[in-house]
Write an enzyme that holds these catalytic residues in place. Sequence first.
Site, PDB file in Angstrom:
ATOM      1  N   GLN A 202      -2.149   2.416  10.189  1.00  0.00           N
ATOM      2  CA  GLN A 202      -0.861   2.427   9.480  1.00  0.00           C
ATOM      3  C   GLN A 202       0.219   3.172  10.272  1.00  0.00           C
ATOM      4  O   GLN A 202       1.394   2.858  10.153  1.00  0.00           O
ATOM      5  CB  GLN A 202      -1.005   3.093   8.098  1.00  0.00           C
TER       6      GLN A 202
ATOM      7  N   ALA B 110       0.781   5.156  -2.111  1.00  0.00           N
ATOM      8  CA  ALA B 110       0.602   5.473  -3.534  1.00  0.00           C
ATOM      9  C   ALA B 110       1.794   5.077  -4.421  1.00  0.00           C
ATOM     10  O   ALA B 110       1.611   4.388  -5.443  1.00  0.00           O
ATOM     11  CB  ALA B 110       0.284   6.964  -3.683  1.00  0.00           C
TER      12      ALA B 110
ATOM     13  N   LYS C 288      -4.579  10.039   3.395  1.00  0.00           N
ATOM     14  CA  LYS C 288      -5.304   9.166   4.335  1.00  0.00           C
ATOM     15  C   LYS C 288      -6.326   9.937   5.159  1.00  0.00           C
ATOM     16  O   LYS C 288      -6.072  11.048   5.607  1.00  0.00           O
ATOM     17  CB  LYS C 288      -4.267   8.471   5.236  1.00  0.00           C
TER      18      LYS C 288
ATOM     19  N   ARG D 274      -7.551  -0.104  -6.614  1.00  0.00           N
ATOM     20  CA  ARG D 274      -7.750   0.976  -5.638  1.00  0.00           C
ATOM     21  C   ARG D 274      -7.948   2.287  -6.403  1.00  0.00           C
ATOM     22  O   ARG D 274      -7.124   2.628  -7.257  1.00  0.00           O
ATOM     23  CB  ARG D 274      -6.561   1.060  -4.667  1.00  0.00           C
TER      24      ARG D 274
ATOM     25  N   ARG E  67       0.866  -1.184   0.000  1.00  0.00           N
ATOM     26  CA  ARG E  67       0.000   0.000   0.000  1.00  0.00           C
ATOM     27  C   ARG E  67       0.899   1.229   0.000  1.00  0.00           C
ATOM     28  O   ARG E  67       2.113   1.127   0.035  1.00  0.00           O
ATOM     29  CB  ARG E  67      -1.030  -0.021   1.131  1.00  0.00           C
TER      30      ARG E  67
ATOM     31  N   ASP F  14      -1.961  10.922  -1.964  1.00  0.00           N
ATOM     32  CA  ASP F  14      -2.364   9.864  -2.900  1.00  0.00           C
ATOM     33  C   ASP F  14      -2.773  10.432  -4.250  1.00  0.00           C
ATOM     34  O   ASP F  14      -2.708   9.748  -5.269  1.00  0.00           O
ATOM     35  CB  ASP F  14      -3.505   9.044  -2.314  1.00  0.00           C
TER      36      ASP F  14
END
Length: 368
Positions: free
Chosen positions: A203, A55, A255, A90, A53, A244
């Site tokens: 995260q 970007a 996020k 995604r 995960r 992202d």
Amino acid sequence: MKLGGVARRTIEPAQDGAAVLVLDQTRLPFSTAWRRLATLSEAADAIRRMVVRGAPLIGVTAAYGVWLAMRADATDAGLARAVDLLGATRPTAVNLRWALERARRALAPLPPAARAAAARTLADRLADEDVATNRAIGRHGAALLRDALARRGGRGRVQVLTHCNAGWLATVDVGTALAPVYEAFDAGVPVHVFVDETRPRNQGARLTAFELAEHGVPCTLVADNAGGHLLQHREVDLVLVGADRVTATGDVANKIGTYLKALAAKDAGVPCYALFPTSTVDWTLSDGVAEIPIEERDPREVTTVEGVAPDGTVVAVSVAPWGVLARNPAFDVTPARLLTGLVTERGVCAASREGLASLRPPTSGDRP
Ligand code: MRU
């Protein structure tokens, strides 16, 4: 990235040349397990399930996914299928589309027999470019930490607040938002990082705290809701976050929860920067809130929390009433007006159309 003192990347070609190995981020920090991706569907699944995960890493993994696909079926239909499958994994991180578009443009004109080798060369190049880009972000961003230390009169440690994970683990190596932290720390600048836990997937707690500790950077884990308090009480000098997708006007999708930190930083007068490679800019967009697609993930990520049981297995426990309605938007958009500036591999700029245009790579088209 050093894991147990050994330099590794988050994604590496397997020794036998038939697959790639990725560090399984669904197992961190409880165990460091490597997962072998040998097929298109394994690559797509790894992105979808967040084994990888962040970007930039999603983009590079997708490029290797195209290579794996071309080894099995290098026809035009095989290429289209690979781009479609990986592209649907995604929706928010534009680096995914950017990498797939680069692969499609490079491979489509070639005869099928040449596509697998070319796809592998491209994926290796994107991985190397990512590392070089992140090092440049680190060099530009480290000046912000030095300035912060100067504002403190050279006393104490530069206090950074970060959200989610925009470090080594979100990239092939080095990281984006954390790249200046590593650069400054390695150069002897005293620095300490407040790490937001970053619910629902944690995260920050699981990945950022892990990788900072692996590097020896002092850090303190805080609940997401603590950020406003720390900012208000001048316990933070600098907020550094990743991205992202960034619009041509400087709005930043990152996020979920980033927006609230930027709002609090603005109110407290604390500088807040987003750091990202220029491949994260979607030059076609101008209004992030209206135009950036926001991934909605499984609500069970909100109603449960994952951790490690005494026997070492990773388990999810419920933290909400059975059957409660839950929503799980995975990203939010911070409008450019809340950001002090943007840091890319090309330098630091204002969070505005003019600022970004001044750093725009000469080769980038209007499509990622
Ligand atoms: O859902 P994730 O873990 O992929 O989200 C990651 C982030 O939001 C990062 O801050 C962003 O990708 C920047 S990574 C260098």
